[in-house]
Write a protein that holds these residues in place. Structure first.
Motif, PDB file in Angstrom:
ATOM      1  N   TYR A  79      -2.093 -11.476  18.117  1.00 19.63           N
ATOM      2  CA  TYR A  79      -1.346 -10.542  18.640  1.00 19.63           C
ATOM      3  C   TYR A  79      -0.298 -10.690  17.668  1.00 19.63           C
ATOM      4  O   TYR A  79       0.612  -9.991  18.153  1.00 19.63           O
ATOM      5  N   GLU A  80      -0.153 -10.748  16.653  1.00 21.38           N
ATOM      6  CA  GLU A  80       1.062 -11.102  15.599  1.00 21.38           C
ATOM      7  C   GLU A  80       0.685 -10.076  15.014  1.00 21.38           C
ATOM      8  O   GLU A  80       1.297  -8.773  14.593  1.00 21.38           O
ATOM      9  N   THR A  81      -0.607  -9.348  14.674  1.00 27.06           N
ATOM     10  CA  THR A  81      -1.119  -8.073  14.345  1.00 27.06           C
ATOM     11  C   THR A  81      -0.179  -7.228  15.151  1.00 27.06           C
ATOM     12  O   THR A  81       0.925  -5.927  14.552  1.00 27.06           O
ATOM     13  N   LEU A  82      -0.104  -7.261  16.704  1.00 24.71           N
ATOM     14  CA  LEU A  82       0.470  -6.377  17.333  1.00 24.71           C
ATOM     15  C   LEU A  82       1.655  -6.250  17.028  1.00 24.71           C
ATOM     16  O   LEU A  82       2.698  -5.209  17.837  1.00 24.71           O
ATOM     17  N   ARG A  83       2.154  -7.292  16.261  1.00 22.51           N
ATOM     18  CA  ARG A  83       3.972  -7.191  16.688  1.00 22.51           C
ATOM     19  C   ARG A  83       4.753  -7.074  15.611  1.00 22.51           C
ATOM     20  O   ARG A  83       5.404  -6.370  15.381  1.00 22.51           O
ATOM     21  N   LEU A  84       3.601  -6.505  14.615  1.00 16.50           N
ATOM     22  CA  LEU A  84       3.876  -6.195  12.878  1.00 16.50           C
ATOM     23  C   LEU A  84       4.221  -4.690  13.641  1.00 16.50           C
ATOM     24  O   LEU A  84       3.615  -3.762  14.154  1.00 16.50           O
ATOM     25  N   PRO A  85       5.208  -3.691  12.229  1.00 15.54           N
ATOM     26  CA  PRO A  85       4.854  -2.690  12.645  1.00 15.54           C
ATOM     27  C   PRO A  85       3.678  -2.452  11.536  1.00 15.54           C
ATOM     28  O   PRO A  85       3.033  -2.653  10.792  1.00 15.54           O
ATOM     29  N   ARG A  86       3.349  -0.711  11.717  1.00 17.88           N
ATOM     30  CA  ARG A  86       2.240  -0.496  11.721  1.00 17.88           C
ATOM     31  C   ARG A  86       1.414  -0.778  10.594  1.00 17.88           C
ATOM     32  O   ARG A  86       0.367  -0.978   9.874  1.00 17.88           O
ATOM     33  N   ALA A  87       2.854  -0.385   9.932  1.00 16.49           N
ATOM     34  CA  ALA A  87       1.813  -0.218   7.961  1.00 16.49           C
ATOM     35  C   ALA A  87       1.963  -2.154   7.613  1.00 16.49           C
ATOM     36  O   ALA A  87       1.115  -2.542   6.890  1.00 16.49           O
ATOM     37  N   ARG A  88       2.499  -3.074   8.042  1.00 12.67           N
ATOM     38  CA  ARG A  88       2.544  -4.232   8.116  1.00 12.67           C
ATOM     39  C   ARG A  88       1.389  -4.481   8.322  1.00 12.67           C
ATOM     40  O   ARG A  88       0.685  -5.864   7.986  1.00 12.67           O
ATOM     41  N   ALA A  89       0.554  -4.614  10.221  1.00 15.98           N
ATOM     42  CA  ALA A  89       0.018  -4.947  10.551  1.00 15.98           C
ATOM     43  C   ALA A  89      -1.224  -4.392   9.928  1.00 15.98           C
ATOM     44  O   ALA A  89      -2.018  -5.640   9.916  1.00 15.98           O
ATOM     45  N   LEU A  90      -1.744  -3.468   9.648  1.00 11.94           N
ATOM     46  CA  LEU A  90      -2.837  -3.024   8.628  1.00 11.94           C
ATOM     47  C   LEU A  90      -2.476  -3.434   6.730  1.00 11.94           C
ATOM     48  O   LEU A  90      -4.104  -4.200   6.963  1.00 11.94           O
ATOM     49  N   THR A  91      -2.032  -4.104   6.714  1.00 16.43           N
ATOM     50  CA  THR A  91      -1.693  -4.606   5.379  1.00 16.43           C
ATOM     51  C   THR A  91      -2.124  -6.260   5.699  1.00 16.43           C
ATOM     52  O   THR A  91      -2.953  -7.010   5.124  1.00 16.43           O
ATOM     53  N   TYR A  92      -1.480  -6.755   7.137  1.00 18.36           N
ATOM     54  CA  TYR A  92      -1.661  -8.404   6.995  1.00 18.36           C
ATOM     55  C   TYR A  92      -4.200  -8.470   7.879  1.00 18.36           C
ATOM     56  O   TYR A  92      -4.436  -9.413   7.543  1.00 18.36           O
ATOM     57  N   VAL A  93      -4.268  -6.799   8.715  1.00 20.38           N
ATOM     58  CA  VAL A  93      -5.307  -7.323   9.237  1.00 20.38           C
ATOM     59  C   VAL A  93      -6.382  -7.094   7.486  1.00 20.38           C
ATOM     60  O   VAL A  93      -7.641  -8.131   7.211  1.00 20.38           O
ATOM     61  N   LEU A  94      -5.828  -6.135   7.335  1.00 19.86           N
ATOM     62  CA  LEU A  94      -6.808  -5.991   5.608  1.00 19.86           C
ATOM     63  C   LEU A  94      -6.575  -6.861   4.249  1.00 19.86           C
ATOM     64  O   LEU A  94      -8.659  -7.553   4.300  1.00 19.86           O
ATOM     65  N   ALA A  95      -5.659  -8.191   4.542  1.00 20.72           N
ATOM     66  CA  ALA A  95      -5.330  -9.173   3.794  1.00 20.72           C
ATOM     67  C   ALA A  95      -6.113 -10.279   4.234  1.00 20.72           C
ATOM     68  O   ALA A  95      -7.293 -10.589   3.939  1.00 20.72           O
ATOM     69  N   SER A  96      -6.606 -10.759   5.383  1.00 20.39           N
ATOM     70  CA  SER A  96      -7.126 -11.275   6.336  1.00 20.39           C
ATOM     71  C   SER A  96      -7.986 -11.820   6.370  1.00 20.39           C
ATOM     72  O   SER A  96      -8.834 -12.133   6.464  1.00 20.39           O
ATOM     73  N   VAL A  97      -8.696  -9.810   6.725  1.00 21.83           N
ATOM     74  CA  VAL A  97     -10.326 -10.145   6.699  1.00 21.83           C
ATOM     75  C   VAL A  97     -10.526 -10.333   5.020  1.00 21.83           C
ATOM     76  O   VAL A  97     -11.682 -11.242   4.832  1.00 21.83           O
ATOM     77  N   ALA A  98     -10.110  -9.644   4.058  1.00 24.40           N
ATOM     78  CA  ALA A  98     -10.942  -9.932   2.701  1.00 24.40           C
ATOM     79  C   ALA A  98     -10.767 -10.643   1.878  1.00 24.40           C
ATOM     80  O   ALA A  98     -11.735 -11.304   1.758  1.00 24.40           O
ATOM     81  N   LEU A  99      -9.282 -12.039   2.345  1.00 27.23           N
ATOM     82  CA  LEU A  99      -9.573 -13.294   1.803  1.00 27.23           C
ATOM     83  C   LEU A  99     -10.228 -13.991   2.439  1.00 27.23           C
ATOM     84  O   LEU A  99     -10.723 -15.276   2.368  1.00 27.23           O
ATOM     85  N   GLY A 100     -10.027 -13.642   4.322  1.00 28.20           N
ATOM     86  CA  GLY A 100     -10.968 -14.283   4.602  1.00 28.20           C
ATOM     87  C   GLY A 100     -12.579 -14.590   3.835  1.00 28.20           C
ATOM     88  O   GLY A 100     -13.494 -15.635   4.322  1.00 28.20           O
TER      89      GLY A 100
END
Length: 116
Positions: A79-100
């Motif tokens: 949900y939060e990924t969809l709410r973020l602007p595209r560039a920030r969403a990509l950063t969030y997804v990549l950071a979440s997966v890599a850090l997780g």
């Protein structure tokens, strides 16, 4: 008995997630989902640690399925990924997966080092 352990762990994990998110929103703002990122990475670390220990069904039910399952949240992450602007969403997804994944590996490594 296992169902009760899962429920007990979840009863602690879900409020912990909520409180961490609220605490971070007050301190750093709501522009980026830091709370969800933090609990997902912390839960990945803990689960990586737990699954690398000798099997203990009670601990796995209480802490793994219950606490980590309620602490971490894929639905809020989505949900939060969809709410973020595209560039920030990509950063969030990549950071979440890599850090997780890195946190899970670190937890597993710590379990191996601390194993007798």
């Amino acid at each position: 008995m296992t169902v009760l352990l899962v429920a007990l762990g979840a009863a602690v994990g879900a409020p912990t997630r909520y409180l961490v998110d609220r605490w971070l929103r007050v301190r750093v703002g709501a522009g980026f989902p830091w709370g969800t990122l933090l609990v997902n990475v912390a839960g990945s670390f803990l689960l990586g640690f737990l699954v690398s220990l000798p099997a203990d069904r009670s601990a796995a039910a209480l802490l793994g399925t219950g606490f980590c399952g309620a602490l971490t949240t894929y639905s809020t992450f989505s949900y939060e990924t969809l709410r973020l602007p595209r560039a920030r969403a990509l950063t969030y997804v990549l950071a979440s997966v890599a850090l997780g994944v890195a946190a899970a590996a670190a937890g597993a490594a710590l379990a191996q080092v601390t194993r007798p």
